[in-house]
Design a protein around this motif. Structure first.
Motif, PDB file in Angstrom:
ATOM      1  N   MET A  25       0.831  -1.204   0.000  1.00  0.00           N
ATOM      2  CA  MET A  25       0.000   0.000   0.000  1.00  0.00           C
ATOM      3  C   MET A  25       0.872   1.264   0.000  1.00  0.00           C
ATOM      4  SD  MET A  25      -3.049  -1.019  -0.252  1.00  0.00           S
ATOM      5  CE  MET A  25      -3.899   0.507   0.071  1.00  0.00           C
ATOM      6  N   GLU A  26       1.909   1.245   0.803  1.00  0.00           N
ATOM      7  CA  GLU A  26       2.759   2.431   0.961  1.00  0.00           C
ATOM      8  C   GLU A  26       3.588   2.717  -0.288  1.00  0.00           C
ATOM      9  OE1 GLU A  26       3.877   5.714   2.764  1.00  0.00           O
ATOM     10  OE2 GLU A  26       2.718   4.272   3.926  1.00  0.00           O
ATOM     11  N   ASN A  27       4.043   1.669  -0.969  1.00  0.00           N
ATOM     12  CA  ASN A  27       5.011   1.830  -2.063  1.00  0.00           C
ATOM     13  C   ASN A  27       4.497   1.405  -3.430  1.00  0.00           C
ATOM     14  OD1 ASN A  27       7.436   2.702  -0.454  1.00  0.00           O
ATOM     15  ND2 ASN A  27       6.910   0.794   0.586  1.00  0.00           N
ATOM     16  N   GLN A  28       3.212   1.088  -3.517  1.00  0.00           N
ATOM     17  CA  GLN A  28       2.603   0.691  -4.787  1.00  0.00           C
ATOM     18  C   GLN A  28       3.359  -0.449  -5.463  1.00  0.00           C
ATOM     19  OE1 GLN A  28       2.004   4.200  -7.224  1.00  0.00           O
ATOM     20  NE2 GLN A  28       0.967   5.306  -5.586  1.00  0.00           N
ATOM     21  N   THR A  29       3.754  -1.444  -4.669  1.00  0.00           N
ATOM     22  CA  THR A  29       4.440  -2.588  -5.256  1.00  0.00           C
ATOM     23  C   THR A  29       3.436  -3.403  -6.085  1.00  0.00           C
ATOM     24  OG1 THR A  29       4.056  -3.972  -3.309  1.00  0.00           O
ATOM     25  CG2 THR A  29       6.111  -2.732  -3.376  1.00  0.00           C
ATOM     26  N   PRO A  30       3.894  -4.055  -7.138  1.00  0.00           N
ATOM     27  CA  PRO A  30       2.986  -4.794  -8.024  1.00  0.00           C
ATOM     28  C   PRO A  30       2.570  -6.147  -7.442  1.00  0.00           C
ATOM     29  CG  PRO A  30       5.209  -4.827  -8.911  1.00  0.00           C
ATOM     30  CD  PRO A  30       5.260  -4.001  -7.669  1.00  0.00           C
ATOM     31  N   TYR A  31       1.813  -6.088  -6.358  1.00  0.00           N
ATOM     32  CA  TYR A  31       1.316  -7.311  -5.704  1.00  0.00           C
ATOM     33  C   TYR A  31       0.459  -8.140  -6.653  1.00  0.00           C
ATOM     34  CZ  TYR A  31      -2.893  -4.459  -5.273  1.00  0.00           C
ATOM     35  OH  TYR A  31      -3.969  -3.671  -5.558  1.00  0.00           O
ATOM     36  N   TRP A  32      -0.163  -7.480  -7.647  1.00  0.00           N
ATOM     37  CA  TRP A  32      -1.015  -8.181  -8.613  1.00  0.00           C
ATOM     38  C   TRP A  32      -0.203  -9.158  -9.452  1.00  0.00           C
ATOM     39  CZ3 TRP A  32      -0.344  -2.898  -8.291  1.00  0.00           C
ATOM     40  CH2 TRP A  32       0.546  -2.328  -9.205  1.00  0.00           C
ATOM     41  N   ASN A  33       1.104  -9.007  -9.483  1.00  0.00           N
ATOM     42  CA  ASN A  33       1.985  -9.952 -10.190  1.00  0.00           C
ATOM     43  C   ASN A  33       2.883 -10.715  -9.228  1.00  0.00           C
ATOM     44  OD1 ASN A  33       1.192  -9.763 -12.856  1.00  0.00           O
ATOM     45  ND2 ASN A  33       2.508  -8.028 -13.311  1.00  0.00           N
ATOM     46  N   GLY A  34       2.536 -10.688  -7.951  1.00  0.00           N
ATOM     47  CA  GLY A  34       3.309 -11.438  -6.958  1.00  0.00           C
ATOM     48  C   GLY A  34       4.688 -10.867  -6.703  1.00  0.00           C
ATOM     49  N   LYS A  35       4.844  -9.538  -6.872  1.00  0.00           N
ATOM     50  CA  LYS A  35       6.130  -8.878  -6.650  1.00  0.00           C
ATOM     51  C   LYS A  35       6.020  -8.018  -5.397  1.00  0.00           C
ATOM     52  CE  LYS A  35       6.894  -8.576 -11.648  1.00  0.00           C
ATOM     53  NZ  LYS A  35       7.047  -7.628 -12.772  1.00  0.00           N
ATOM     54  N   GLU A 120      -3.722   2.568 -13.605  1.00  0.00           N
ATOM     55  CA  GLU A 120      -5.168   2.368 -13.485  1.00  0.00           C
ATOM     56  C   GLU A 120      -5.609   2.377 -12.018  1.00  0.00           C
ATOM     57  OE1 GLU A 120      -5.714  -1.315 -15.518  1.00  0.00           O
ATOM     58  OE2 GLU A 120      -5.294  -0.463 -17.493  1.00  0.00           O
ATOM     59  N   LEU A 121      -4.783   1.823 -11.158  1.00  0.00           N
ATOM     60  CA  LEU A 121      -5.139   1.728  -9.735  1.00  0.00           C
ATOM     61  C   LEU A 121      -4.934   3.034  -8.979  1.00  0.00           C
ATOM     62  CD1 LEU A 121      -3.587  -1.731  -8.791  1.00  0.00           C
ATOM     63  CD2 LEU A 121      -6.016  -1.169  -8.845  1.00  0.00           C
ATOM     64  N   TYR A 122      -3.832   3.737  -9.265  1.00  0.00           N
ATOM     65  CA  TYR A 122      -3.440   4.872  -8.432  1.00  0.00           C
ATOM     66  C   TYR A 122      -3.663   6.225  -9.087  1.00  0.00           C
ATOM     67  CZ  TYR A 122      -1.315   1.059  -5.865  1.00  0.00           C
ATOM     68  OH  TYR A 122      -1.119  -0.111  -5.179  1.00  0.00           O
ATOM     69  N   ASP A 123      -3.942   6.254 -10.382  1.00  0.00           N
ATOM     70  CA  ASP A 123      -4.291   7.474 -11.097  1.00  0.00           C
ATOM     71  C   ASP A 123      -3.288   8.601 -10.815  1.00  0.00           C
ATOM     72  OD1 ASP A 123      -5.922   8.799 -12.927  1.00  0.00           O
ATOM     73  OD2 ASP A 123      -7.219   9.614 -11.362  1.00  0.00           O
ATOM     74  N   ASP A 124      -3.736   9.712 -10.252  1.00  0.00           N
ATOM     75  CA  ASP A 124      -2.862  10.869 -10.029  1.00  0.00           C
ATOM     76  C   ASP A 124      -1.819  10.638  -8.936  1.00  0.00           C
ATOM     77  OD1 ASP A 124      -4.164  12.284 -11.990  1.00  0.00           O
ATOM     78  OD2 ASP A 124      -5.528  13.307 -10.606  1.00  0.00           O
ATOM     79  N   ASP A 125      -2.031   9.643  -8.078  1.00  0.00           N
ATOM     80  CA  ASP A 125      -1.087   9.357  -6.995  1.00  0.00           C
ATOM     81  C   ASP A 125       0.017   8.390  -7.423  1.00  0.00           C
ATOM     82  OD1 ASP A 125      -2.389  10.985  -5.155  1.00  0.00           O
ATOM     83  OD2 ASP A 125      -3.795   9.391  -4.619  1.00  0.00           O
ATOM     84  N   LEU A 126       0.080   8.080  -8.698  1.00  0.00           N
ATOM     85  CA  LEU A 126       1.040   7.110  -9.216  1.00  0.00           C
ATOM     86  C   LEU A 126       2.482   7.516  -8.899  1.00  0.00           C
ATOM     87  CD1 LEU A 126       1.408   4.565 -11.044  1.00  0.00           C
ATOM     88  CD2 LEU A 126       1.606   6.153 -12.970  1.00  0.00           C
ATOM     89  N   SER A 127       3.254   6.582  -8.341  1.00  0.00           N
ATOM     90  CA  SER A 127       4.659   6.878  -8.041  1.00  0.00           C
ATOM     91  C   SER A 127       5.628   6.117  -8.943  1.00  0.00           C
ATOM     92  CB  SER A 127       4.973   6.577  -6.570  1.00  0.00           C
ATOM     93  OG  SER A 127       4.726   5.227  -6.271  1.00  0.00           O
ATOM     94  N   HIS A 128       5.141   5.139  -9.685  1.00  0.00           N
ATOM     95  CA  HIS A 128       5.989   4.372 -10.617  1.00  0.00           C
ATOM     96  C   HIS A 128       5.495   4.657 -12.037  1.00  0.00           C
ATOM     97  CE1 HIS A 128       7.866   1.970  -7.396  1.00  0.00           C
ATOM     98  NE2 HIS A 128       6.679   2.056  -6.822  1.00  0.00           N
ATOM     99  N   ARG A 129       6.138   5.616 -12.692  1.00  0.00           N
ATOM    100  CA  ARG A 129       5.656   6.075 -13.997  1.00  0.00           C
ATOM    101  C   ARG A 129       6.421   5.494 -15.184  1.00  0.00           C
ATOM    102  NH1 ARG A 129       2.023  10.043 -13.150  1.00  0.00           N
ATOM    103  NH2 ARG A 129       1.979  10.914 -11.053  1.00  0.00           N
ATOM    104  N   VAL A 130       7.595   4.903 -14.911  1.00  0.00           N
ATOM    105  CA  VAL A 130       8.398   4.313 -15.980  1.00  0.00           C
ATOM    106  C   VAL A 130       8.874   2.929 -15.530  1.00  0.00           C
ATOM    107  CG1 VAL A 130       9.188   6.518 -16.943  1.00  0.00           C
ATOM    108  CG2 VAL A 130      10.502   5.434 -15.111  1.00  0.00           C
ATOM    109  N   PRO A 131       9.110   2.014 -16.471  1.00  0.00           N
ATOM    110  CA  PRO A 131       9.656   0.704 -16.085  1.00  0.00           C
ATOM    111  C   PRO A 131      11.030   0.866 -15.443  1.00  0.00           C
ATOM    112  CG  PRO A 131       8.812   0.662 -18.338  1.00  0.00           C
ATOM    113  CD  PRO A 131       8.822   2.097 -17.907  1.00  0.00           C
ATOM    114  N   HIS A 132      11.319   0.029 -14.475  1.00  0.00           N
ATOM    115  CA  HIS A 132      12.590   0.099 -13.754  1.00  0.00           C
ATOM    116  C   HIS A 132      12.748  -1.165 -12.912  1.00  0.00           C
ATOM    117  CE1 HIS A 132       9.500   1.743 -11.084  1.00  0.00           C
ATOM    118  NE2 HIS A 132      10.209   1.215 -10.106  1.00  0.00           N
ATOM    119  N   VAL A 133      13.880  -1.283 -12.264  1.00  0.00           N
ATOM    120  CA  VAL A 133      14.076  -2.333 -11.270  1.00  0.00           C
ATOM    121  C   VAL A 133      13.752  -1.701  -9.918  1.00  0.00           C
ATOM    122  CG1 VAL A 133      15.728  -3.894 -10.185  1.00  0.00           C
ATOM    123  CG2 VAL A 133      15.809  -3.502 -12.654  1.00  0.00           C
ATOM    124  N   ASP A 134      12.986  -2.408  -9.095  1.00  0.00           N
ATOM    125  CA  ASP A 134      12.517  -1.843  -7.834  1.00  0.00           C
ATOM    126  C   ASP A 134      13.023  -2.661  -6.654  1.00  0.00           C
ATOM    127  OD1 ASP A 134      11.040   0.254  -6.625  1.00  0.00           O
ATOM    128  OD2 ASP A 134       9.394  -1.128  -6.199  1.00  0.00           O
TER     129      ASP A 134
END
Length: 199
Positions: A25-35, A120-134
């Motif tokens: 929740m805090e870091n918008q990790t991609p839990y939907w892909n098990g990350k 799609e999930l975080y809209d204007d609050d999005l913190s991950h805007r480009v692909p990267h290693v996290d």
């Protein structure tokens, strides 16, 4: 200057995964892909009837001798003044050299599909805007406001203790100096700032 670290008291971890939920929740990790930036491994040892479970909380170790930083060709991986290992998302090329170099398997790709889903999930609050290693950042944004990382702040048993390793008054300093708290895989020589008290 603070030198932040964490002690994991494995005697107290119950494997509830509240840390994973709070971090996601805090870091918008991609839990939907098990990350996840942090997770709890559930490890079985022994053979029946002499079997026991070990719950092993894992995250970036924010090492002083940092293999991922040395391996990064673009300078995207860097160390803050407080010793937190961070990633500049805009400089990250996605080459995964840091992931390969990390002996703790603490990094994962935040790929284009993850960015799309996050938007799609975080809209204007999005913190991950480009692909990267996290990876884990010790929730530096929270720490700079005087708060603990999300995972430590939500742990119901206080199995995760965060603070300044150089402050003799801090609980994390005291625990790290008891002799019970040890680095995970000390033979690697990475000088991690995350320590474990075994169960």
């Amino acid at each position: 200057m603070a030198r932040y670290g964490m002690v994991m008291d494995m005697r107290l971890c119950v494997g509830c995964q509240a840390c994973m939920a709070a971090c996601s929740m805090e870091n918008q990790t991609p839990y939907w892909n098990g990350k996840f930036r942090t997770h709890v491994e559930d490890i079985e040892h022994g053979l029946y009837p002499n079997v026991h479970r070990e719950l092993l909380p894992r995250l970036c170790m924010h090492c002083d001798n940092t293999p991922c930083l040395s391996a990064c060709p673009s300078g995207a991986t860097y160390r803050t003044e407080e010793g937190i290992i961070r990633i500049n998302y805009d400089r990250c090329m996605g080459c995964y050299a840091c992931s390969i170099a990390c002996p703790y398997d603490a990094r994962y790709p935040y790929d284009r599909e993850d960015v799309k889903t996050a938007a799609e999930l975080y809209d204007d609050d999005l913190s991950h805007r480009v692909p990267h290693v996290d990876k884990c950042s010790f929730c530096e944004h929270r720490v700079l406001e005087g708060l603990t990382p999300g995972c430590a702040g939500t742990c119901p048993t206080n199995a995760r203790v965060f603070g300044d390793l150089d402050d003799p008054e801090s609980e994390v300093h005291k625990l790290s100096k008891t002799g019970k708290a040890k680095p995970l895989r000390p033979e690697l020589g990475t000088s991690p700032k995350v320590f474990y008290i075994p169960s």
